[in-house]
Enzyme design. Structure first.
Site, PDB file in Angstrom:
ATOM      1  N   GLU A  54     -11.176  -6.853  10.374  1.00 20.37           N
ATOM      2  CA  GLU A  54     -10.782  -7.932   9.478  1.00 20.37           C
ATOM      3  C   GLU A  54      -9.409  -8.472   9.883  1.00 20.37           C
ATOM      4  O   GLU A  54      -8.495  -7.703  10.133  1.00 20.37           O
ATOM      5  CB  GLU A  54     -10.742  -7.408   8.029  1.00 20.37           C
ATOM      6  CG  GLU A  54     -10.458  -8.469   7.010  1.00 20.37           C
ATOM      7  CD  GLU A  54     -11.332  -9.701   7.214  1.00 20.37           C
ATOM      8  OE1 GLU A  54     -12.556  -9.590   7.178  1.00 20.37           O
ATOM      9  OE2 GLU A  54     -10.773 -10.793   7.444  1.00 20.37           O
ATOM     10  N   LYS A 101      -8.528  -5.684  17.612  1.00 23.22           N
ATOM     11  CA  LYS A 101      -7.830  -5.704  16.322  1.00 23.22           C
ATOM     12  C   LYS A 101      -6.413  -5.126  16.475  1.00 23.22           C
ATOM     13  O   LYS A 101      -5.435  -5.717  16.008  1.00 23.22           O
ATOM     14  CB  LYS A 101      -8.642  -4.904  15.289  1.00 23.22           C
ATOM     15  CG  LYS A 101      -7.952  -4.702  13.962  1.00 23.22           C
ATOM     16  CD  LYS A 101      -7.684  -6.001  13.212  1.00 23.22           C
ATOM     17  CE  LYS A 101      -6.697  -5.784  12.105  1.00 23.22           C
ATOM     18  NZ  LYS A 101      -6.349  -6.972  11.361  1.00 23.22           N
ATOM     19  N   CYS A 131       0.082  -2.759   7.631  1.00 21.29           N
ATOM     20  CA  CYS A 131      -0.638  -2.647   8.902  1.00 21.29           C
ATOM     21  C   CYS A 131       0.162  -2.773  10.190  1.00 21.29           C
ATOM     22  O   CYS A 131      -0.108  -2.050  11.131  1.00 21.29           O
ATOM     23  CB  CYS A 131      -1.789  -3.638   8.900  1.00 21.29           C
ATOM     24  SG  CYS A 131      -3.039  -3.167   7.685  1.00 21.29           S
TER      25      CYS A 131
HETATM   26  P1  NAD Z   1      -6.529   0.144   0.485  1.00 26.11           P
HETATM   27  O1  NAD Z   1      -5.806   1.423   0.454  1.00 26.11           O
HETATM   28  O2  NAD Z   1      -6.090  -1.004  -0.353  1.00 26.11           O
HETATM   29  O3  NAD Z   1      -8.080   0.415   0.090  1.00 26.11           O
HETATM   30  C1  NAD Z   1      -8.837   1.474   0.589  1.00 26.11           C
HETATM   31  C2  NAD Z   1      -9.684   2.026  -0.551  1.00 26.11           C
HETATM   32  O4  NAD Z   1     -10.628   2.969  -0.016  1.00 26.11           O
HETATM   33  C3  NAD Z   1      -8.888   2.781  -1.620  1.00 26.11           C
HETATM   34  O5  NAD Z   1      -9.072   2.162  -2.874  1.00 26.11           O
HETATM   35  C4  NAD Z   1      -9.470   4.209  -1.577  1.00 26.11           C
HETATM   36  O6  NAD Z   1      -9.549   4.815  -2.857  1.00 26.11           O
HETATM   37  C5  NAD Z   1     -10.848   3.964  -1.010  1.00 26.11           C
HETATM   38  N1  NAD Z   1     -11.473   5.143  -0.379  1.00 26.11           N
HETATM   39  C6  NAD Z   1     -10.950   5.967   0.561  1.00 26.11           C
HETATM   40  N2  NAD Z   1     -11.864   6.891   0.916  1.00 26.11           N
HETATM   41  C7  NAD Z   1     -12.988   6.655   0.199  1.00 26.11           C
HETATM   42  C8  NAD Z   1     -14.269   7.263   0.132  1.00 26.11           C
HETATM   43  N3  NAD Z   1     -14.601   8.297   0.912  1.00 26.11           N
HETATM   44  N4  NAD Z   1     -15.175   6.763  -0.741  1.00 26.11           N
HETATM   45  C9  NAD Z   1     -14.865   5.707  -1.528  1.00 26.11           C
HETATM   46  N5  NAD Z   1     -13.661   5.085  -1.506  1.00 26.11           N
HETATM   47  C10 NAD Z   1     -12.734   5.549  -0.645  1.00 26.11           C
HETATM   48  O7  NAD Z   1      -6.605  -0.291   2.015  1.00 26.11           O
HETATM   49  P2  NAD Z   1      -6.757  -1.783   2.609  1.00 26.11           P
HETATM   50  O8  NAD Z   1      -5.446  -2.472   2.633  1.00 26.11           O
HETATM   51  O9  NAD Z   1      -7.926  -2.438   1.966  1.00 26.11           O
HETATM   52  O10 NAD Z   1      -7.114  -1.447   4.127  1.00 26.11           O
HETATM   53  C11 NAD Z   1      -8.380  -0.926   4.491  1.00 26.11           C
HETATM   54  C12 NAD Z   1      -8.517  -1.022   6.001  1.00 26.11           C
HETATM   55  O11 NAD Z   1      -8.502  -2.388   6.390  1.00 26.11           O
HETATM   56  C13 NAD Z   1      -7.400  -0.350   6.781  1.00 26.11           C
HETATM   57  O12 NAD Z   1      -7.941   0.221   7.942  1.00 26.11           O
HETATM   58  C14 NAD Z   1      -6.497  -1.498   7.161  1.00 26.11           C
HETATM   59  O13 NAD Z   1      -5.784  -1.249   8.347  1.00 26.11           O
HETATM   60  C15 NAD Z   1      -7.471  -2.618   7.368  1.00 26.11           C
HETATM   61  N6  NAD Z   1      -6.926  -3.968   7.154  1.00 26.11           N
HETATM   62  C16 NAD Z   1      -6.117  -4.220   6.096  1.00 26.11           C
HETATM   63  C17 NAD Z   1      -5.661  -5.519   5.870  1.00 26.11           C
HETATM   64  C18 NAD Z   1      -4.754  -5.851   4.706  1.00 26.11           C
HETATM   65  O14 NAD Z   1      -4.331  -6.989   4.626  1.00 26.11           O
HETATM   66  N7  NAD Z   1      -4.465  -4.945   3.799  1.00 26.11           N
HETATM   67  C19 NAD Z   1      -6.071  -6.552   6.717  1.00 26.11           C
HETATM   68  C20 NAD Z   1      -6.916  -6.247   7.782  1.00 26.11           C
HETATM   69  C21 NAD Z   1      -7.349  -4.957   7.989  1.00 26.11           C
HETATM   70  C1  UGA Z   2      -1.215  -9.045   9.092  1.00 23.80           C
HETATM   71  C2  UGA Z   2      -1.932 -10.012  10.053  1.00 23.80           C
HETATM   72  O1  UGA Z   2      -1.323 -11.300   9.945  1.00 23.80           O
HETATM   73  C3  UGA Z   2      -3.407 -10.117   9.704  1.00 23.80           C
HETATM   74  O2  UGA Z   2      -4.074 -10.933  10.664  1.00 23.80           O
HETATM   75  C4  UGA Z   2      -4.028  -8.727   9.730  1.00 23.80           C
HETATM   76  O3  UGA Z   2      -5.394  -8.779   9.357  1.00 23.80           O
HETATM   77  C5  UGA Z   2      -3.278  -7.833   8.760  1.00 23.80           C
HETATM   78  O4  UGA Z   2      -1.864  -7.786   9.137  1.00 23.80           O
HETATM   79  C6  UGA Z   2      -3.746  -6.413   8.784  1.00 23.80           C
HETATM   80  O5  UGA Z   2      -4.334  -5.954   9.754  1.00 23.80           O
HETATM   81  O6  UGA Z   2      -3.446  -5.772   7.777  1.00 23.80           O
HETATM   82  P1  UGA Z   2      -0.269  -9.194   6.621  1.00 23.80           P
HETATM   83  O7  UGA Z   2       0.439  -7.942   6.979  1.00 23.80           O
HETATM   84  O8  UGA Z   2      -1.052  -9.229   5.363  1.00 23.80           O
HETATM   85  O9  UGA Z   2      -1.296  -9.590   7.788  1.00 23.80           O
HETATM   86  O10 UGA Z   2       0.758 -10.404   6.530  1.00 23.80           O
HETATM   87  P2  UGA Z   2       1.550 -11.270   7.629  1.00 23.80           P
HETATM   88  O11 UGA Z   2       1.529 -12.668   7.212  1.00 23.80           O
HETATM   89  O12 UGA Z   2       1.089 -10.973   9.004  1.00 23.80           O
HETATM   90  O13 UGA Z   2       3.042 -10.735   7.454  1.00 23.80           O
HETATM   91  C7  UGA Z   2       3.421  -9.429   7.840  1.00 23.80           C
HETATM   92  C8  UGA Z   2       4.927  -9.294   7.729  1.00 23.80           C
HETATM   93  O14 UGA Z   2       5.581 -10.066   8.735  1.00 23.80           O
HETATM   94  C9  UGA Z   2       5.486  -9.772   6.393  1.00 23.80           C
HETATM   95  O15 UGA Z   2       6.504  -8.900   5.967  1.00 23.80           O
HETATM   96  C10 UGA Z   2       6.043 -11.140   6.737  1.00 23.80           C
HETATM   97  O16 UGA Z   2       7.058 -11.553   5.879  1.00 23.80           O
HETATM   98  C11 UGA Z   2       6.560 -10.909   8.142  1.00 23.80           C
HETATM   99  N1  UGA Z   2       6.671 -12.135   8.949  1.00 23.80           N
HETATM  100  C12 UGA Z   2       5.570 -12.873   9.226  1.00 23.80           C
HETATM  101  C13 UGA Z   2       7.910 -12.507   9.455  1.00 23.80           C
HETATM  102  O17 UGA Z   2       8.919 -11.828   9.227  1.00 23.80           O
HETATM  103  N2  UGA Z   2       7.994 -13.637  10.226  1.00 23.80           N
HETATM  104  C14 UGA Z   2       6.916 -14.393  10.526  1.00 23.80           C
HETATM  105  O18 UGA Z   2       7.068 -15.416  11.238  1.00 23.80           O
HETATM  106  C15 UGA Z   2       5.667 -14.005  10.003  1.00 23.80           C
END
Ligand code: NAD
Ligand code: UGA
Length: 462
Positions: free
Chosen positions: A161, A220, A276
């Site tokens: 994602e 990713k 992340c």
């Molecule tokens: P999060 O901690 O918000 O959510 C994960 C959820 O999974 C939690 O609510 C937890 O209770 C649940 N969980 C864990 N083990 C479980 C199980 N065995 N059965 C049922 N539920 C279970 O995490 P997130 O931010 O959604 O991130 C999830 C993944 O997506 C990570 O690998 C992260 O790197 C990736 N990712 C996150 C973002 C972001 O913006 N947060 C963007 C892209 C990718």
């Molecule tokens: C980031 C990536 O942008 C997503 O594509 C990815 O899916 C995600 O991580 C993930 O794998 O979790 P996110 O962390 O939600 O998304 O937000 P960003 O907009 O990337 O910002 C990350 C951090 O960088 C923030 O603290 C933001 O303020 C900072 N940032 C961003 C800067 O300091 N300067 C910039 O120009 C851009």
């Protein structure tokens, strides 16, 4: 044809991703499951404000599809049993123990998911890695799934994602691309096509990239590493700008106009936060180290080192400017979330800046429009290990920005919330101790306007 989807993990990715998928695919039933009962209860709340994740536009879509073809539940087993396709969207934090501590991704939640799927499944399923995972994780998942002895056939896809928090709904509705990796066998290719057909409900086919599993997994980590690297690069130059009279915003504009460089992700800041960037770059570093690629590991490790340097440099600069001590001084924090339009505070630079200032005995008053008071104490405890009671002596949360700034020696902007631009800055200045210092960790405000109001204004890289 996929009719029933189960998504394990109702977090920042699972919740919004499945909400949009359900909205765009009304004929598919989607159940999002989580072990966290409170989180599921919040997703099921009738009050849109209780939805556990704040994302512009999310609550409205949840209200439209929940109970029709989108369901939130704690019954993990029955959702797995019913599903033709299962998304694994659980957390993959940095490992905090044992081998790889502080660097490797902790895959215990993913492994648990795979074991649950293996134990419960009675029919063939496509298992989709939605979480961000180290390259070759699909191999480990396959070995767990293929050794159940119950003759169920699994296909494993990687579908990372790319949404960013704060813009998740728009990113999901209009992604730059969707990436799907699978085995290059007839069965693997058929599984890729099944998932492609789901996304094709709303995403043009040419934006759906199909690859082998390993390329997808590694793309990713690479994407996040490149994005984080850009921020560390511009932040490193912000330090040089401050020594030379160059202005980092002008530099970002000048270089960003070159179409080869592009103008995004060039905003100098107090440092990047979020769940992340740091974890994924550290994971990349760890993978390279374990494969004997020391130079590659070191190259990427500097992205993190530069980010740590920037956070400390910003906090040190506040202390130095305030005559080398902030002891007993009131410092107002505007913003605590790691970026605007989210209530997420994971790895927010604000907590590290707060820690440095609290070590120098400052009293910090925090205002953030979306973060809860409890969360800031959880965060600061994560950094300094002290009890809430102890931290409350130096840290407080207020629900009004003017109150936060009243009698403050300095105001510090940590999050770029739009509302901070339209505050009555004259009123804030009038209420502050003089000279009134304003440290803008996001270069959000206009330096000339603030100086005209008699603030001692300090942006990043200016
Ligand atoms: P999060 O901690 O918000 O959510 C994960 C959820 O999974 C939690 O609510 C937890 O209770 C649940 N969980 C864990 N083990 C479980 C199980 N065995 N059965 C049922 N539920 C279970 O995490 P997130 O931010 O959604 O991130 C999830 C993944 O997506 C990570 O690998 C992260 O790197 C990736 N990712 C996150 C973002 C972001 O913006 N947060 C963007 C892209 C990718
Ligand atoms: C980031 C990536 O942008 C997503 O594509 C990815 O899916 C995600 O991580 C993930 O794998 O979790 P996110 O962390 O939600 O998304 O937000 P960003 O907009 O990337 O910002 C990350 C951090 O960088 C923030 O603290 C933001 O303020 C900072 N940032 C961003 C800067 O300091 N300067 C910039 O120009 C851009």
């Amino acid at each position: 044809m996929i009719k029933n989807i189960c998504c394990i993990g109702a977090g920042y990715v699972g919740g919004p991703t499945m909400t949009v998928m359900a909205y765009k695919c009304p004929e598919i039933n989607i159940t999002v499951v989580d072990l966290n009962k409170n989180r599921i209860a919040a997703w099921n709340s009738d009050n849109p404000h209780d939805i556990p994740i704040f994302e512009p536009g999310l609550a409205e879509i949840v209200m439209k599809v929940r109970g029709k073809n989108l369901f939130f539940s704690t019954d993990v087993e029955s959702a797995i049993d019913k599903a033709d396709m299962i998304f694994m969207s659980v957390n993959t934090p940095t490992k905090e123990y044992g081998k790889g501590k502080g660097m490797a991704a902790d895959l215990k939640y993913i492994e648990l998911c795979a074991r649950q799927i293996a134990a419960v499944s009675k029919s063939d399923k496509i298992v989709v890695e939605k979480s961000t995972l180290p390259v070759r994780t699909a191999e480990a998942i396959r070995s767990i799934l293929d050794n159940t002895g119950n003759h169920v056939k699994f296909q494993i896809l990687s579908n990372p994602e790319f949404l960013a928090e704060g813009t998740a709904i728009n990113d999901l509705l209009n992604p730059d691309r969707v990436l799907i990796g699978g085995l290059q066998t007839p069965e693997g290719k058929a599984a890729i096509e099944e998932l492609t057909a789901i996304y094709a409900h709303w995403i043009p086919r040419e934006k759906i990239i199909q690859t082998n599993v390993w390329s997808s997994e590694l793309s990713k980590l690479t994407a996040n590493a490149f994005l984080a690297q850009r921020i560390s690069s511009i932040n490193s130059l912000s330090a040089l700008c401050e020594k030379t009279g160059a202005d980092v915003t002008e530099i970002a504009k000048a270089i960003g106009s070159d179409s080869r460089i592009g103008n995004k992700f060039l905003t100098a800041s107090v440092g990047f936060g979020g769940s992340c960037f740091q974890k994924d770059v550290l994971n990349l570093v760890y993978i390279c180290k374990t494969l004997g690629l020391e130079e590659v590991a070191e190259y990427w490790d500097w992205v993190i080192k530069m980010n740590d340097y920037q956070k400390h440099r910003f906090a040190d600069n506040i202390i130095t400017t305030l005559y080398n001590t902030v002891s007993g001084k009131k410092i107002a924090f505007l913003g605590w979330a790691f970026k605007k339009n989210t209530n997420d505070t994971r790895e927010t630079p604000a907590m590290y800046v707060a820690d440095t200032l609290m070590n120098d005995l400052a009293n910090i008053s925090v205002f953030d429009p979306k973060v809860s008071p409890n969360q800031i104490f959880t965060d600061i405890n994560h950094v300094n290990g002290k009890s809430d009671e102890e931290n409350q002596k130096q840290l407080s949360f207020v629900s009004d920005p003017y109150e936060a700034c009243q009698n403050a020696h300095a105001v510090v902007i940590l999050t770029e919330w739009d509302m901070f631009k339209t505050l009555d800055w004259k009123r804030i200045h009038d209420g502050m101790m003089k000279p009134a210092f304003l440290f803008d960790g996001r270069n959000l405000l206009n330096a000339e306007d603030m100086t005209a109001l008699d603030f001692h204004y300090k942006g990043i890289g200016k």
